[in-house]
Design a protein around this motif. Structure first.
Motif, PDB file in Angstrom:
ATOM      1  N   UNK A  38       0.832  -1.184   0.000  1.00  0.00           N
ATOM      2  CA  UNK A  38       0.000   0.000   0.000  1.00  0.00           C
ATOM      3  C   UNK A  38       0.875   1.244   0.000  1.00  0.00           C
ATOM      4  N   UNK A  39       0.286   2.325  -0.492  1.00  0.00           N
ATOM      5  CA  UNK A  39       1.084   3.535  -0.696  1.00  0.00           C
ATOM      6  C   UNK A  39       0.174   4.763  -0.697  1.00  0.00           C
ATOM      7  N   UNK A  40       0.692   5.834  -0.118  1.00  0.00           N
ATOM      8  CA  UNK A  40       0.084   7.139  -0.310  1.00  0.00           C
ATOM      9  C   UNK A  40       1.031   7.945  -1.192  1.00  0.00           C
ATOM     10  N   UNK A  41       0.499   8.881  -1.964  1.00  0.00           N
ATOM     11  CA  UNK A  41       1.358   9.647  -2.877  1.00  0.00           C
ATOM     12  C   UNK A  41       2.513  10.317  -2.151  1.00  0.00           C
ATOM     13  N   UNK A  42       3.695  10.192  -2.724  1.00  0.00           N
ATOM     14  CA  UNK A  42       4.874  10.832  -2.162  1.00  0.00           C
ATOM     15  C   UNK A  42       5.597  10.010  -1.122  1.00  0.00           C
ATOM     16  N   UNK A  43       5.039   8.849  -0.797  1.00  0.00           N
ATOM     17  CA  UNK A  43       5.692   7.998   0.199  1.00  0.00           C
ATOM     18  C   UNK A  43       6.014   6.648  -0.408  1.00  0.00           C
ATOM     19  N   UNK A  44       6.903   5.924   0.276  1.00  0.00           N
ATOM     20  CA  UNK A  44       7.334   4.628  -0.215  1.00  0.00           C
ATOM     21  C   UNK A  44       6.224   3.604  -0.069  1.00  0.00           C
ATOM     22  N   UNK A  45       6.169   2.695  -1.024  1.00  0.00           N
ATOM     23  CA  UNK A  45       5.207   1.609  -0.961  1.00  0.00           C
ATOM     24  C   UNK A  45       5.617   0.662   0.169  1.00  0.00           C
ATOM     25  N   UNK A  46       4.652   0.214   0.976  1.00  0.00           N
ATOM     26  CA  UNK A  46       4.965  -0.653   2.108  1.00  0.00           C
ATOM     27  C   UNK A  46       4.250  -1.986   1.980  1.00  0.00           C
ATOM     28  N   UNK A  47       4.901  -3.032   2.469  1.00  0.00           N
ATOM     29  CA  UNK A  47       4.322  -4.365   2.441  1.00  0.00           C
ATOM     30  C   UNK A  47       3.164  -4.463   3.425  1.00  0.00           C
ATOM     31  N   UNK A  48       2.063  -5.017   2.956  1.00  0.00           N
ATOM     32  CA  UNK A  48       0.931  -5.319   3.829  1.00  0.00           C
ATOM     33  C   UNK A  48       0.962  -6.792   4.208  1.00  0.00           C
ATOM     34  N   UNK A  49       1.030  -7.663   3.196  1.00  0.00           N
ATOM     35  CA  UNK A  49       1.037  -9.102   3.428  1.00  0.00           C
ATOM     36  C   UNK A  49       1.585  -9.800   2.192  1.00  0.00           C
ATOM     37  N   UNK A  50       2.195 -10.955   2.417  1.00  0.00           N
ATOM     38  CA  UNK A  50       2.696 -11.742   1.294  1.00  0.00           C
ATOM     39  C   UNK A  50       2.416 -13.210   1.546  1.00  0.00           C
ATOM     40  N   UNK A  51       2.416 -13.996   0.468  1.00  0.00           N
ATOM     41  CA  UNK A  51       2.144 -15.421   0.571  1.00  0.00           C
ATOM     42  C   UNK A  51       2.966 -16.142  -0.488  1.00  0.00           C
ATOM     43  N   UNK A  52       3.605 -17.233  -0.070  1.00  0.00           N
ATOM     44  CA  UNK A  52       4.393 -18.024  -1.014  1.00  0.00           C
ATOM     45  C   UNK A  52       3.489 -18.990  -1.772  1.00  0.00           C
ATOM     46  N   UNK A  53       4.059 -19.644  -2.751  1.00  0.00           N
ATOM     47  CA  UNK A  53       3.285 -20.620  -3.520  1.00  0.00           C
ATOM     48  C   UNK A  53       2.844 -21.788  -2.638  1.00  0.00           C
ATOM     49  N   UNK A  54       3.571 -22.026  -1.567  1.00  0.00           N
ATOM     50  CA  UNK A  54       3.215 -23.099  -0.652  1.00  0.00           C
ATOM     51  C   UNK A  54       2.257 -22.682   0.443  1.00  0.00           C
ATOM     52  N   UNK A  55       1.932 -21.390   0.491  1.00  0.00           N
ATOM     53  CA  UNK A  55       0.940 -20.919   1.451  1.00  0.00           C
ATOM     54  C   UNK A  55       1.500 -20.276   2.702  1.00  0.00           C
TER      55      UNK A  55
END
Length: 121
Positions: A38-55
């Motif tokens: 997620x990102x607001x204009x002018x700021x760095x994009x930040x990780x919210x959540x991630x998932x691997x192929x294995x779950x």
């Protein structure tokens, strides 16, 4: 060669829920990690959540216990269920996929176009 199409954003009151979806299509041999940022204009994009192929999943501390990431490998789709939303969750949300192409058998990172989530107080 690969397109990511997001859906599910919108306006919701604090305490409400939204479910984001992101479907990948194109020259896909396989997809490794998928995620939401997620990102607001002018700021760095930040990780919210991630998932691997294995779950296996990983969450930002700010969303743990409220957001759930999942994926359907058969549909090349990743989801983000967002519950107990707060005004500070107001961002543009982007999905990401690390895709192995059928043409090269190499992995490339692709991004969706972004979907606005606005939480009113």
């Amino acid at each position: 060669q690969v397109q990511l199409v997001e859906s599910g954003g919108g306006l919701v009151q604090a305490g409400g829920s939204l479910r984001l979806s992101c479907a990948a299509s194109g020259s896909i041999l396989s997809i490794n990690a998928m995620g939401w940022y997620r990102q607001v204009p002018g700021k760095q994009r930040e990780l919210v959540a991630s998932i691997t192929s294995g779950g296996s999943t990983n969450y930002a501390n700010s969303v743990k216990g409220r957001f759930t990431i999942s994926r359907d490998n058969a549909k090349n789709t990743v989801y983000l269920q967002m519950n107990s939303l707060k005004p500070e969750d107001t961002f543009v949300y982007y999905c990401k996929a690390d895709v192995v192409l059928t043409t090269t058998h190499l992995s490339y990172r692709y991004w969706g176009q972004g979907t606005q989530v606005t939480v009113s107080s």
